[in-house]
Motif scaffolding. Structure first.
Motif, PDB file in Angstrom:
ATOM      1  N   UNK A 133     -27.421   8.481 -71.358  1.00  8.94           N
ATOM      2  CA  UNK A 133     -28.708   8.335 -70.676  1.00  8.94           C
ATOM      3  C   UNK A 133     -28.674   7.013 -69.922  1.00  8.94           C
ATOM      4  N   UNK A 134     -28.781   7.092 -68.603  1.00  3.57           N
ATOM      5  CA  UNK A 134     -28.787   5.898 -67.762  1.00  3.57           C
ATOM      6  C   UNK A 134     -30.214   5.566 -67.340  1.00  3.57           C
ATOM      7  N   UNK A 135     -30.643   4.322 -67.507  1.00  3.45           N
ATOM      8  CA  UNK A 135     -31.973   3.947 -67.037  1.00  3.45           C
ATOM      9  C   UNK A 135     -32.078   4.136 -65.520  1.00  3.45           C
ATOM     10  N   UNK A 136     -33.220   4.624 -65.067  1.00  2.00           N
ATOM     11  CA  UNK A 136     -33.441   4.763 -63.628  1.00  2.00           C
ATOM     12  C   UNK A 136     -34.163   3.541 -63.070  1.00  2.00           C
ATOM     13  N   UNK A 137     -34.634   2.675 -63.962  1.00  2.00           N
ATOM     14  CA  UNK A 137     -35.291   1.431 -63.554  1.00  2.00           C
ATOM     15  C   UNK A 137     -34.767   0.275 -64.381  1.00  2.00           C
ATOM     16  N   UNK A 138     -35.420  -0.859 -64.255  1.00  2.00           N
ATOM     17  CA  UNK A 138     -34.982  -2.069 -64.947  1.00  2.00           C
ATOM     18  C   UNK A 138     -35.421  -2.051 -66.408  1.00  2.00           C
ATOM     19  N   UNK A 139     -34.539  -2.470 -67.304  1.00  2.00           N
ATOM     20  CA  UNK A 139     -34.888  -2.628 -68.707  1.00  2.00           C
ATOM     21  C   UNK A 139     -35.613  -3.962 -68.874  1.00  2.00           C
TER      22      UNK A 139
END
Length: 212
Positions: A133-139
């Motif tokens: 699962x890759x973030x689509x925004x900033x963590x």
């Protein structure tokens, strides 16, 4: 092919598809089932509306969630116990305005003493192979009193396919992979049930969700 053979193929094909569909929908409510990886199609097929019995069940679940209204934005948030703010947790929560459809968000929060600088997540559901699962925004990253938080907080429908499998599964192992280290957690029966309940309430208050 004879007419009899054709009818036989169609009959057994119907039985097969019906069984798969029933198993999937039961997993997304409160009866966990193992779901294999599937290939999504271009067309989006949403889950059907709740039945009268399910509506009654969801109405009772609403009271188990914390609700907080942002008077400036006009948004009411429904979430699990706020004590989760002080530990590593994985959960779903709901946003709703007075008009329009509600939206569902997925939060994965790491809490610890050392930064991981998380870049991605690896998810293993029951006996299936792990998926990324890759973030689509900033963590979001924060620290206070010697502790640190790294939080993935995104619209859940961006990750609907993997969430469908998590909600239908029995156990999920999740690895938070960062440039400075990893953190492994198990999303056990209690957390999964909590996620299912939030998902159930989301549909009850008018949310739509892809079945793929």
């Amino acid at each position: 092919m004879s007419l009899f053979a054709t009818l036989a193929v169609l009959f057994f094909g119907f039985i097969f598809l019906t069984a798969v569909g029933a198993g999937f929908l039961s997993g997304l409510s409160h009866r966990p089932a193992t779901v294999k990886n599937t290939t999504t199609t271009a067309a989006t097929h949403n889950l059907p509306a709740l039945t009268e019995t399910e509506i009654e069940q969801a109405r009772n679940l609403v009271t188990g969630l914390n609700s907080q209204t942002d008077d400036i934005e006009g948004t009411t948030w429904y979430s699990p116990d706020p004590a989760h703010n002080y530990k590593t947790a994985v959960y779903l929560y709901i946003g709703q305005k007075q008009t329009g459809q509600p939206w569902l968000r997925w939060k994965i929060r790491y809490y610890g003493k050392d930064w991981l600088f998380i870049r991605r997540y690896r998810v293993k559901i029951d006996d299936a192979e792990a998926v990324t699962v890759l973030p689509t925004g900033e963590i979001k990253r924060d620290n206070s009193g010697g502790s640190v938080w790294e939080t993935f907080d995104e619209l859940a429908d961006k990750h609907a396919h993997v969430l469908n499998q998590i909600l239908a599964g029995k156990t999920t192992h999740l690895r938070m992979e960062g440039s400075e280290g990893n953190k492994d957690i198990e999303v056990g029966p209690e957390q999964l049930e909590e996620m299912r309940e939030a998902f159930f309430v989301f549909r009850y208050v008018g949310g739509t969700w892809p079945a793929d």
